[in-house]
Design a protein around this motif. Sequence first.
Motif, PDB file in Angstrom:
ATOM      1  N   UNK A 176       0.839  -1.194   0.000  1.00  0.00           N
ATOM      2  CA  UNK A 176       0.000   0.000   0.000  1.00  0.00           C
ATOM      3  C   UNK A 176       0.877   1.248   0.000  1.00  0.00           C
ATOM      4  N   UNK A 177       0.921   1.976  -1.123  1.00  0.00           N
ATOM      5  CA  UNK A 177       1.712   3.206  -1.147  1.00  0.00           C
ATOM      6  C   UNK A 177       1.113   4.302  -0.268  1.00  0.00           C
ATOM      7  N   UNK A 178      -0.205   4.182  -0.027  1.00  0.00           N
ATOM      8  CA  UNK A 178      -0.906   5.077   0.889  1.00  0.00           C
ATOM      9  C   UNK A 178      -2.078   4.303   1.464  1.00  0.00           C
ATOM     10  N   UNK A 179      -2.530   4.692   2.637  1.00  0.00           N
ATOM     11  CA  UNK A 179      -3.633   3.949   3.263  1.00  0.00           C
ATOM     12  C   UNK A 179      -4.838   3.802   2.328  1.00  0.00           C
ATOM     13  N   UNK A 180      -5.309   2.575   2.207  1.00  0.00           N
ATOM     14  CA  UNK A 180      -6.478   2.282   1.397  1.00  0.00           C
ATOM     15  C   UNK A 180      -6.209   2.048  -0.080  1.00  0.00           C
ATOM     16  N   UNK A 181      -4.963   2.179  -0.524  1.00  0.00           N
ATOM     17  CA  UNK A 181      -4.626   1.919  -1.928  1.00  0.00           C
ATOM     18  C   UNK A 181      -3.743   0.687  -2.000  1.00  0.00           C
ATOM     19  N   UNK A 182      -4.370  -0.456  -2.167  1.00  0.00           N
ATOM     20  CA  UNK A 182      -3.655  -1.733  -2.237  1.00  0.00           C
ATOM     21  C   UNK A 182      -3.224  -1.989  -3.674  1.00  0.00           C
ATOM     22  N   UNK A 183      -1.937  -2.260  -3.873  1.00  0.00           N
ATOM     23  CA  UNK A 183      -1.405  -2.587  -5.184  1.00  0.00           C
ATOM     24  C   UNK A 183      -0.987  -4.050  -5.240  1.00  0.00           C
ATOM     25  N   UNK A 184      -1.276  -4.679  -6.358  1.00  0.00           N
ATOM     26  CA  UNK A 184      -0.911  -6.059  -6.604  1.00  0.00           C
ATOM     27  C   UNK A 184       0.474  -6.081  -7.252  1.00  0.00           C
ATOM     28  N   UNK A 185       1.247  -7.114  -6.973  1.00  0.00           N
ATOM     29  CA  UNK A 185       2.580  -7.241  -7.561  1.00  0.00           C
ATOM     30  C   UNK A 185       2.603  -8.447  -8.504  1.00  0.00           C
ATOM     31  N   UNK A 186       3.233  -8.232  -9.644  1.00  0.00           N
ATOM     32  CA  UNK A 186       3.506  -9.285 -10.615  1.00  0.00           C
ATOM     33  C   UNK A 186       5.017  -9.413 -10.728  1.00  0.00           C
ATOM     34  N   UNK A 187       5.500 -10.634 -10.907  1.00  0.00           N
ATOM     35  CA  UNK A 187       6.937 -10.862 -11.050  1.00  0.00           C
ATOM     36  C   UNK A 187       7.203 -11.860 -12.186  1.00  0.00           C
ATOM     37  N   UNK A 188       8.451 -11.841 -12.636  1.00  0.00           N
ATOM     38  CA  UNK A 188       8.939 -12.807 -13.613  1.00  0.00           C
ATOM     39  C   UNK A 188      10.418 -13.021 -13.308  1.00  0.00           C
ATOM     40  N   UNK A 189      10.811 -14.278 -13.178  1.00  0.00           N
ATOM     41  CA  UNK A 189      12.234 -14.600 -13.000  1.00  0.00           C
ATOM     42  C   UNK A 189      12.770 -15.034 -14.354  1.00  0.00           C
ATOM     43  N   UNK A 190      14.013 -14.685 -14.632  1.00  0.00           N
ATOM     44  CA  UNK A 190      14.638 -15.087 -15.901  1.00  0.00           C
ATOM     45  C   UNK A 190      15.499 -16.315 -15.675  1.00  0.00           C
TER      46      UNK A 190
END
Length: 164
Positions: free
Chosen positions: A150-164
Amino acid sequence: MDFLIRKALPEDLTDAGRITVEAFVGDGFTSPTSDYVKLLGDAGRRAREAELLVAVDGAGAGVLGSVTFAVGGTEWADIATPGEGEIRMLATAAASRGRGVGEALVRAAVARSRELGLAGMAFSTQPTMTTAHRVYERIGFRRTPERDWEPMPGMRLMVYTMAF
């Protein structure tokens, strides 16, 4: 593909900033009164402090979309570790959607990460950006919920990843 992906040139910056603001505000992902809008529109700063990739029309019609690429551990990376690349502010002009512009920009960022010898990529996205999520998954990114934040309260961000 009737467009080219390259690093932004000075003449691309105004359009890249405008398209980014239009995409984020126009699609309802960011409030027009948010402080973030100024950052979205400042493509010149993104080009100076990170890497700004643009999709330009092969027929000379200008910028079709852009994405900011940063290496983890730098000012523009929110979630990537120093061994990862990160994309930020992926945006495609409304008139250019459905042409593969967004996917090509993400693929170019993946290629840039590999070129730099990074171990993979990680980036944040809003849960409502479902069209982008399908693009990320098609390319090979996977949801990594343990890195959501959460960069700020109430703003949830999802994370995506990729390994090489």
